[in-house]
Design a protein around this motif. Sequence first.
Motif, PDB file in Angstrom:
ATOM      1  N   MET A   1      35.557  94.233  80.342  1.00 23.80           N
ATOM      2  CA  MET A   1      36.003  92.626  80.394  1.00 23.80           C
ATOM      3  C   MET A   1      37.540  93.042  81.050  1.00 23.80           C
ATOM      4  SD  MET A   1      34.433  90.853  77.040  1.00 23.80           S
ATOM      5  CE  MET A   1      35.094  89.094  77.598  1.00 23.80           C
ATOM      6  N   LEU A   2      38.260  94.282  80.624  1.00 19.58           N
ATOM      7  CA  LEU A   2      39.508  94.390  81.194  1.00 19.58           C
ATOM      8  C   LEU A   2      39.545  95.025  82.665  1.00 19.58           C
ATOM      9  CD1 LEU A   2      41.191  95.994  78.304  1.00 19.58           C
ATOM     10  CD2 LEU A   2      41.679  93.897  79.305  1.00 19.58           C
ATOM     11  N   HIS A   3      38.271  95.458  83.202  1.00 19.09           N
ATOM     12  CA  HIS A   3      38.151  96.127  84.553  1.00 19.09           C
ATOM     13  C   HIS A   3      36.949  95.430  85.079  1.00 19.09           C
ATOM     14  CE1 HIS A   3      40.421  98.809  81.808  1.00 19.09           C
ATOM     15  NE2 HIS A   3      41.060  99.052  82.756  1.00 19.09           N
ATOM     16  N   PRO A   4      36.619  94.068  85.322  1.00 17.26           N
ATOM     17  CA  PRO A   4      35.636  93.479  86.026  1.00 17.26           C
ATOM     18  C   PRO A   4      35.452  93.864  87.522  1.00 17.26           C
ATOM     19  CG  PRO A   4      37.434  91.830  85.868  1.00 17.26           C
ATOM     20  CD  PRO A   4      37.847  93.395  85.214  1.00 17.26           C
TER      21      PRO A   4
ATOM     22  N   GLU B   1      23.635  89.330  79.288  1.00 19.34           N
ATOM     23  CA  GLU B   1      23.410  90.706  79.459  1.00 19.34           C
ATOM     24  C   GLU B   1      23.145  91.196  81.100  1.00 19.34           C
ATOM     25  OE1 GLU B   1      19.170  88.930  79.477  1.00 19.34           O
ATOM     26  OE2 GLU B   1      21.275  88.526  78.726  1.00 19.34           O
ATOM     27  N   THR B   2      23.268  89.909  81.773  1.00 19.82           N
ATOM     28  CA  THR B   2      23.053  90.045  83.221  1.00 19.82           C
ATOM     29  C   THR B   2      24.410  90.445  83.914  1.00 19.82           C
ATOM     30  OG1 THR B   2      23.375  87.711  83.747  1.00 19.82           O
ATOM     31  CG2 THR B   2      20.965  88.454  83.490  1.00 19.82           C
ATOM     32  N   MET B   3      25.527  90.336  82.892  1.00 22.61           N
ATOM     33  CA  MET B   3      26.604  90.838  83.754  1.00 22.61           C
ATOM     34  C   MET B   3      26.915  92.134  83.816  1.00 22.61           C
ATOM     35  SD  MET B   3      29.343  88.296  81.358  1.00 22.61           S
ATOM     36  CE  MET B   3      29.279  86.269  81.627  1.00 22.61           C
ATOM     37  N   ILE B   4      26.419  93.068  83.019  1.00 20.68           N
ATOM     38  CA  ILE B   4      26.343  94.329  83.259  1.00 20.68           C
ATOM     39  C   ILE B   4      25.176  94.828  84.124  1.00 20.68           C
ATOM     40  CG2 ILE B   4      26.400  96.720  81.893  1.00 20.68           C
ATOM     41  CD1 ILE B   4      27.115  95.083  79.147  1.00 20.68           C
ATOM     42  N   GLN B   5      25.530  95.339  85.154  1.00 16.24           N
ATOM     43  CA  GLN B   5      24.892  95.660  86.505  1.00 16.24           C
ATOM     44  C   GLN B   5      24.720  97.081  86.515  1.00 16.24           C
ATOM     45  OE1 GLN B   5      26.796  93.458  89.536  1.00 16.24           O
ATOM     46  NE2 GLN B   5      26.716  91.620  88.306  1.00 16.24           N
ATOM     47  N   THR B   6      23.603  97.505  86.884  1.00 17.31           N
ATOM     48  CA  THR B   6      23.132  99.002  87.153  1.00 17.31           C
ATOM     49  C   THR B   6      23.451  99.233  88.734  1.00 17.31           C
ATOM     50  OG1 THR B   6      21.808  99.298  85.416  1.00 17.31           O
ATOM     51  CG2 THR B   6      21.668 100.791  87.058  1.00 17.31           C
ATOM     52  N   VAL B   7      24.216  99.982  89.043  1.00 14.66           N
ATOM     53  CA  VAL B   7      24.555 100.283  90.683  1.00 14.66           C
ATOM     54  C   VAL B   7      23.881 101.665  90.709  1.00 14.66           C
ATOM     55  CG1 VAL B   7      26.186 100.785  92.377  1.00 14.66           C
ATOM     56  CG2 VAL B   7      26.633  99.035  90.595  1.00 14.66           C
ATOM     57  N   ARG B   8      22.767 101.650  91.541  1.00 17.61           N
ATOM     58  CA  ARG B   8      21.957 102.588  91.727  1.00 17.61           C
ATOM     59  C   ARG B   8      22.810 104.048  92.450  1.00 17.61           C
ATOM     60  NH1 ARG B   8      16.555 102.595  91.036  1.00 17.61           N
ATOM     61  NH2 ARG B   8      15.238 104.535  91.901  1.00 17.61           N
TER      62      ARG B   8
ATOM     63  N   ARG C   1      28.422  98.167  86.634  1.00 16.75           N
ATOM     64  CA  ARG C   1      29.526  97.251  86.931  1.00 16.75           C
ATOM     65  C   ARG C   1      29.672  95.993  85.934  1.00 16.75           C
ATOM     66  NH1 ARG C   1      28.976  96.439  92.675  1.00 16.75           N
ATOM     67  NH2 ARG C   1      27.175  95.258  92.120  1.00 16.75           N
ATOM     68  N   PHE C   2      30.628  95.486  85.744  1.00 16.91           N
ATOM     69  CA  PHE C   2      30.582  94.314  84.938  1.00 16.91           C
ATOM     70  C   PHE C   2      31.086  93.184  85.778  1.00 16.91           C
ATOM     71  CE2 PHE C   2      32.811  91.340  82.064  1.00 16.91           C
ATOM     72  CZ  PHE C   2      31.535  91.171  81.219  1.00 16.91           C
ATOM     73  N   SER C   3      30.268  92.111  85.825  1.00 15.16           N
ATOM     74  CA  SER C   3      30.719  91.104  86.816  1.00 15.16           C
ATOM     75  C   SER C   3      30.037  89.683  86.565  1.00 15.16           C
ATOM     76  CB  SER C   3      30.314  91.249  88.233  1.00 15.16           C
ATOM     77  OG  SER C   3      30.575  90.290  89.028  1.00 15.16           O
ATOM     78  N   ALA C   4      30.857  88.600  86.500  1.00 16.49           N
ATOM     79  CA  ALA C   4      30.021  87.235  86.360  1.00 16.49           C
ATOM     80  C   ALA C   4      29.632  86.796  87.461  1.00 16.49           C
ATOM     81  CB  ALA C   4      31.382  86.532  85.702  1.00 16.49           C
ATOM     82  N   GLU C   5      29.719  87.429  88.769  1.00 15.60           N
ATOM     83  CA  GLU C   5      29.272  86.749  89.819  1.00 15.60           C
ATOM     84  C   GLU C   5      27.893  86.478  89.738  1.00 15.60           C
ATOM     85  OE1 GLU C   5      29.547  87.735  94.599  1.00 15.60           O
ATOM     86  OE2 GLU C   5      30.983  88.892  93.436  1.00 15.60           O
ATOM     87  N   ASN C   6      27.022  87.567  89.332  1.00  7.09           N
ATOM     88  CA  ASN C   6      25.727  87.248  89.266  1.00  7.09           C
ATOM     89  C   ASN C   6      25.089  86.818  88.200  1.00  7.09           C
ATOM     90  OD1 ASN C   6      25.435  88.046  92.083  1.00  7.09           O
ATOM     91  ND2 ASN C   6      25.481  90.420  91.165  1.00  7.09           N
TER      92      ASN C   6
END
Length: 234
Positions: free
Chosen positions: A168-171, A213-220, A225-230
């Motif tokens: 959350m500090l480093h989105p 949980e969709t905020m925590i994304q796996t980047v293959r 990455r943590f992001s509220a965009e998706n």
Amino acid sequence: MALASILVVEDEQAIAEMIVTSLEMADYQVKRAANGQIAYQMVLDNAPDLILADWMMPMMTGIELAKRLKREENTAEIPIILLTAKSDEDDKIKGFDAGIDDYVVKPFSPRELLARIKAVLRRGHADTEGKGLTVGQMVLDRSAKKASIAGDVISLGPIEFRLLEFFMLHPDRVYSREQLLDRVWGGNVYVEDRTVDVHIRRLRKSISILNHETMIQTVRGAGYRFSAENFTSE
């Protein structure tokens, strides 16, 4: 009344004296270290509110000092401003990857330096003294070590809490497993990279209320990455 305490880490005598004089005139409490090794021990003995560190120093560079401090739980939150003659984008990225908070490129004026210091200290104060971190309907209370979603308290273990706090500090930045181990677990803990995956799964399960949980994304091939965009709400 004195303002914040600042540790100046600079091996060049003339530059160090200029910086120390400028900071003392602005009413900061100032200490000086001639190299990174001395600075590291000084920070462990008495942590300052902010560190100004030169990039190029003998024995331990400013980047190496930053990496070492950011791996330690007790010193990870100390803001660091790097003093450097390097202005290339790649060099700046190296610094930010090491965890520094800002750059001041040489040559610089005392006025610019003081402005950068005030800005970084203001950000740090807001992080630690604010009401909390909020993304979507998720609120993290850093002082109470509690998290909630839509008002409902969620259960998090110590590692999961630190992971969520770091995210959350480093989105919107991708962090490899190795970087997460350094920044969340700390440099004195030796665990396998895949341990990160286990705790990510636990964290996702804990914050699965309203699809957070969709905020925590796996980047293959890269990490997480943590992001509220998706973020997809129900």
